[in-house]
Design a protein around this motif. Structure first.
Motif, PDB file in Angstrom:
ATOM      1  N   ASN A   1       0.757  -1.201  -0.133  1.00  0.00           N
ATOM      2  CA  ASN A   1       0.095   0.023   0.082  1.00  0.00           C
ATOM      3  C   ASN A   1       0.715   1.217  -0.004  1.00  0.00           C
ATOM      4  O   ASN A   1       0.537   2.274  -0.709  1.00  0.00           O
TER       5      ASN A   1
ATOM      6  N   ILE B   1      -1.354   4.380  -1.525  1.00  0.00           N
ATOM      7  CA  ILE B   1      -2.612   4.515  -1.107  1.00  0.00           C
ATOM      8  C   ILE B   1      -2.415   4.433   0.406  1.00  0.00           C
ATOM      9  O   ILE B   1      -3.696   4.170   0.998  1.00  0.00           O
ATOM     10  N   ASP B   2      -1.438   4.334   1.127  1.00  0.00           N
ATOM     11  CA  ASP B   2      -1.511   4.700   2.583  1.00  0.00           C
ATOM     12  C   ASP B   2       0.051   5.161   2.712  1.00  0.00           C
ATOM     13  O   ASP B   2       0.750   5.285   1.925  1.00  0.00           O
TER      14      ASP B   2
ATOM     15  N   ASP C   1      -3.333  14.692  -3.126  1.00  0.00           N
ATOM     16  CA  ASP C   1      -4.394  13.434  -3.646  1.00  0.00           C
ATOM     17  C   ASP C   1      -4.165  13.429  -5.102  1.00  0.00           C
ATOM     18  O   ASP C   1      -4.382  12.348  -5.585  1.00  0.00           O
ATOM     19  N   ARG C   2      -4.418  14.555  -5.758  1.00  0.00           N
ATOM     20  CA  ARG C   2      -4.784  14.488  -7.118  1.00  0.00           C
ATOM     21  C   ARG C   2      -3.461  14.093  -8.023  1.00  0.00           C
ATOM     22  O   ARG C   2      -3.640  13.380  -8.811  1.00  0.00           O
TER      23      ARG C   2
ATOM     24  N   ALA D   1      -3.315  10.325  -7.272  1.00  0.00           N
ATOM     25  CA  ALA D   1      -4.377   9.477  -8.326  1.00  0.00           C
ATOM     26  C   ALA D   1      -3.581   9.525  -9.591  1.00  0.00           C
ATOM     27  O   ALA D   1      -3.543   8.295 -10.435  1.00  0.00           O
ATOM     28  N   ALA D   2      -3.136  10.540 -10.186  1.00  0.00           N
ATOM     29  CA  ALA D   2      -2.608  10.777 -11.724  1.00  0.00           C
ATOM     30  C   ALA D   2      -1.292   9.828 -11.665  1.00  0.00           C
ATOM     31  O   ALA D   2      -1.289   9.066 -12.749  1.00  0.00           O
TER      32      ALA D   2
ATOM     33  N   ARG E   1      -0.631   7.010  -9.822  1.00  0.00           N
ATOM     34  CA  ARG E   1      -1.214   5.667  -9.952  1.00  0.00           C
ATOM     35  C   ARG E   1      -1.786   5.170 -11.146  1.00  0.00           C
ATOM     36  O   ARG E   1      -1.514   4.205 -11.704  1.00  0.00           O
ATOM     37  N   SER E   2      -2.555   6.104 -11.952  1.00  0.00           N
ATOM     38  CA  SER E   2      -2.906   5.903 -13.255  1.00  0.00           C
ATOM     39  C   SER E   2      -2.058   5.632 -14.336  1.00  0.00           C
ATOM     40  O   SER E   2      -2.011   4.746 -15.118  1.00  0.00           O
TER      41      SER E   2
ATOM     42  N   PHE F   1      -2.410  -2.249 -10.162  1.00  0.00           N
ATOM     43  CA  PHE F   1      -2.537  -2.877  -9.094  1.00  0.00           C
ATOM     44  C   PHE F   1      -3.657  -4.380  -9.375  1.00  0.00           C
ATOM     45  O   PHE F   1      -4.552  -3.908 -10.275  1.00  0.00           O
TER      46      PHE F   1
ATOM     47  N   TYR G   1     -11.501   0.582 -18.548  1.00  0.00           N
ATOM     48  CA  TYR G   1     -11.542   1.642 -17.538  1.00  0.00           C
ATOM     49  C   TYR G   1     -10.162   2.778 -17.461  1.00  0.00           C
ATOM     50  O   TYR G   1     -10.321   3.952 -17.421  1.00  0.00           O
ATOM     51  N   PRO G   2      -9.166   1.892 -17.033  1.00  0.00           N
ATOM     52  CA  PRO G   2      -7.978   2.660 -16.862  1.00  0.00           C
ATOM     53  C   PRO G   2      -7.438   3.651 -17.983  1.00  0.00           C
ATOM     54  O   PRO G   2      -6.833   4.584 -17.713  1.00  0.00           O
TER      55      PRO G   2
ATOM     56  N   VAL H   1      -9.553   4.908 -19.923  1.00  0.00           N
ATOM     57  CA  VAL H   1     -10.531   6.260 -20.065  1.00  0.00           C
ATOM     58  C   VAL H   1      -9.917   7.139 -18.923  1.00  0.00           C
ATOM     59  O   VAL H   1      -9.943   8.315 -19.334  1.00  0.00           O
ATOM     60  N   LEU H   2      -9.530   6.718 -17.987  1.00  0.00           N
ATOM     61  CA  LEU H   2      -9.001   7.621 -16.985  1.00  0.00           C
ATOM     62  C   LEU H   2      -7.841   8.399 -17.525  1.00  0.00           C
ATOM     63  O   LEU H   2      -7.591   9.676 -17.222  1.00  0.00           O
TER      64      LEU H   2
ATOM     65  N   ARG I   1      -6.866  -5.593 -16.595  1.00  0.00           N
ATOM     66  CA  ARG I   1      -7.225  -4.120 -15.982  1.00  0.00           C
ATOM     67  C   ARG I   1      -5.693  -3.424 -15.559  1.00  0.00           C
ATOM     68  O   ARG I   1      -5.599  -2.177 -15.902  1.00  0.00           O
TER      69      ARG I   1
END
Lengths: 227, 410
Positions: free
Chosen positions: A51, A56-57, A76-77, A80-81, A83-84, A89, A108-109, A111-112, A156
């Motif tokens: 994590n 994410i931790d 946080d923003r 997230a970017a 990680r994407s 994961f 989905y990833p 699309v992100l 994914r």
């Protein structure tokens, strides 16, 4: 090249009045193209370690660098970017989106990342073929077997071409032969694309696929084996 | 766009729960559509009875003060060029009639009893257009050739004990300050629907009143329009085109500025509607918050996974707001449709609902539901706004889950 670097990392969990130490001043370096297994009893800190690497931790003390970036100093923003773009994961319990089909879950990833529809379709079809799910691409997770679900989850995680894949007991819910097939897939990617893998597992069979295995106990690395 | 399609699928995941939420919105919105329709009909009825009980749509006088104190001293406000103004008004296509009127207070006495009344005098041939809501309950209406004959409102007749054919004596101050008296024959008894008016109104023809008061022109011109909706625009035309042209200044008032009672009722119903709307929407909000918070809880791990994959907090918030939007849209549309169907069933199948006399009214009435396109849009928007508002808290809660904890959630 160093992918992940942990320096004297401490982490503890509070549950009511008791605090449980999860990581006890752990230090670790992960190099590009490695395939590392994390083994150890439940509560030894495997998941916590993953994590922290995935942003994410966060550690109570010590530093976590991923590709030379100090995760603690990112918003946080930004995380997230990050990680994407950089991470893949894979979870033990798959964690697919129940309302999306196998195709859409893999899409989905992308699309992100804002990738165009046509390119998304091409890459998803390719990945569906690679994990052998083309025939069930329009099925939703509850219409798939455990092995199929985990293959969707792996698709994914890999579809964006991540540099680092973090997997928490990816074969824990699978039978032996399905588990092996999935590990073969990861191994192939590791060899062809130089993708770095870190896997937490209880299973010695899984560990046998790893180039290096770290044994954790009470939040510390107690032993290290080259595969 | 992605949030909307994902949200659409999400709301059908737990169909029973979604159905409960939708039912709450649906019933709430349906109740509001019905109540709104009832208020609209009632206000419309009151508006028309106010206008057609002698108020007319627009009133013209020579000074603002006439509208407050004119009835006690009408002689100060007499028009000097009344015919010119009447013909100019008649030329407007929206104008149906222009009715010259004099109103004055008088003492009316029978052999035993007397009382103060308000005498309303208009040309008999125009009375029906101005007083179309007046109902003759006994005797007959005035005719053009009738002189020194009157119609009493029901309350007045009861107070002084007058019957058809009785002769009453009327006393009032005339233009030069003297007291005049005349004998009048009662030919009819009428009701106006409003108790306040029924207790003081007396009707007579204008020539008799002018002769009695010794005047040659009136202090008030009442304009009856083809439709009530024209009131605003005609008032505008009159104010702009007439002022300054004639020798006398001109004061124009629309019916709603003169109808205090209507204003009060409108205010009362408006407040009532707001309170009911607030309570119903509060119930709906808590229902939605409850079900959505439950769905956030159920989907904790899924949210954790979405976030771990790199989904931004904002996208999670958008997802839940989009779910609120869909729920609001579905609940709103079905609620409005149900409300309209129920209104039309009650209107057409049951012939409305009987409402006993409201405060201040002389009689009960049959209420219908007059829903308008405003009702539809207002309630649809309300459902949407409320659902989106209710989804904010669950959305915020979902977006701020700690990812690692969310993934551990069983």
């Amino acid at each position: 090249m160093v992918v992940v670097s942990l320096e004297q990392v401490y982490k503890e969990y509070k549950l009511g009045k008791t605090t449980t130490p999860a990581l006890n001043g752990i230090s670790l370096q992960l190099m590009e193209g490695e395939m590392i297994g994390l083994m150890g009893p439940s509560g030894s800190g495997k998941t916590t370690l993953l994590n922290l690497m995935g942003g994410i931790d966060f550690a109570d003390r010590g530093k976590v660098f991923v590709y030379d970036r100090d995760l603690e100093n990112m918003s946080d923003r930004q995380l997230a970017a990050f990680r994407s773009r950089t991470l893949g994961f894979i979870f033990q319990s798959f964690n697919l989106i129940p309302v999306l089909t196998a195709f859409e879950n893999m899409e989905y990833p992308l699309v992100l990342q804002g990738i165009a529809k046509k390119e998304r379709r091409r890459r998803v079809e390719e990945m569906l073929a690679a994990v052998g799910l083309t025939a069930v691409k329009d099925h939703r997770p509850d219409e798939l077997s455990g092995g199929q679900r985990q293959r969707v989850a792996i698709g994914r995680a890999l579809i964006t071409g991540p540099k680092l894949v973090i997997a928490d007991e990816p074969t824990g819910n699978l039978d032996q032969s399905t588990g092996k097939a999935i590990l073969e897939l990861m191994k192939e990617l590791n060899e062809k694309e130089k993708t770095t893998f870190i896997l937490a597992t209880h299973d010695p069979m899984v560990a046998s696929y790893m180039k290096r295995v770290l044994y954790l106990r009470d939040g510390l690395i107690v032993r290290e084996e080259e595969g | 766009m992605r949030s909307l399609s994902l949200a659409w699928r999400n709301i059908f995941r737990n169909q029973r729960r979604t159905l409960f939420t939708l039912t709450a919105i649906m019933i709430g919105i349906m109740a509001l559509v019905l109540f709104d329709g009832f208020v609209r009909y009632t206000l419309w009825g009151l508006q028309e009875s106010t206008i057609r009980n002698g108020l007319g749509h627009l009133q013209l006088a020579t000074a603002e003060e006439y509208f407050t104190t004119g009835n006690f001293d009408p002689f100060r406000y007499l028009f000097t060029d009344q015919e010119a103004i009447i013909s100019k008004l008649q030329a407007l296509p929206e104008v149906k009639n222009v009715v010259p009127q004099v109103t004055f207070s008088a003492t009316l006495a029978s052999a035993e009893k007397s009382g103060i009344v308000m005498v309303q005098a208009v040309p008999v041939e125009l009375a029906r257009s101005l007083l179309s809501f007046r109902q003759i309950v006994e005797g007959r209406d005035l005719q053009v050739e009738d002189r020194y004959r009157v119609i009493l409102a029901r309350g007045v007749a009861e107070k002084i004990g007058a019957k058809i054919g009785d002769t009453m004596t009327m006393m009032a101050i005339t233009r030069n300050g003297g007291l005049n008296a005349a004998d009048l024959e009662v030919v009819g008894i009428a009701t106006l629907g409003l108790r306040e008016l029924d207790n003081m109104q007396v009707f007579m023809d204008l020539p008799t009143a002018m002769e009695f008061l010794d005047i040659t022109s009136v202090p008030l011109l009442i304009t009856v329009l083809e439709r009530t909706e024209y009131t605003g625009q005609v008032k505008e035309i009159i104010t702009q085109a007439f002022n300054g042209q004639s020798g006398q200044p001109l004061a124009v008032k629309a019916w709603d500025e003169l109808a205090d009672y209507y204003q009060q009722v409108q205010g009362f119903y408006g407040t009532l509607l707001q309170i009911i709307r607030f309570i119903i929407m509060l119930v709906v909000i808590f229902t939605i918050i409850n079900t959505m918070t439950m769905s956030v809880l159920e989907r904790t791990r899924e949210i954790g996974a979405l976030r771990a994959l790199g989904t931004q907090k904002g996208a999670i918030i958008r997802l839940y707001i989009a779910e609120g939007l869909w729920i609001g849209l579905l609940g709103g549309i079905s609620g409005v449709l149900l409300g309209l169907i129920a209104s039309s069933l009650i209107n057409n199948l049951f012939g409305g609902i009987y409402i006993p006399p409201p405060p201040g009214m002389a009689e009960g009435y049959q209420a219908f539901f007059a829903s308008s396109s405003v009702t539809v849009w207002q309630n649809l928007l309300l459902a949407l706004a409320v659902s989106v508002l209710a989804s904010l808290y669950p959305a915020y809660k979902g977006a701020n889950l700690k990812i690692a904890e969310a993934l551990r959630f069983l």
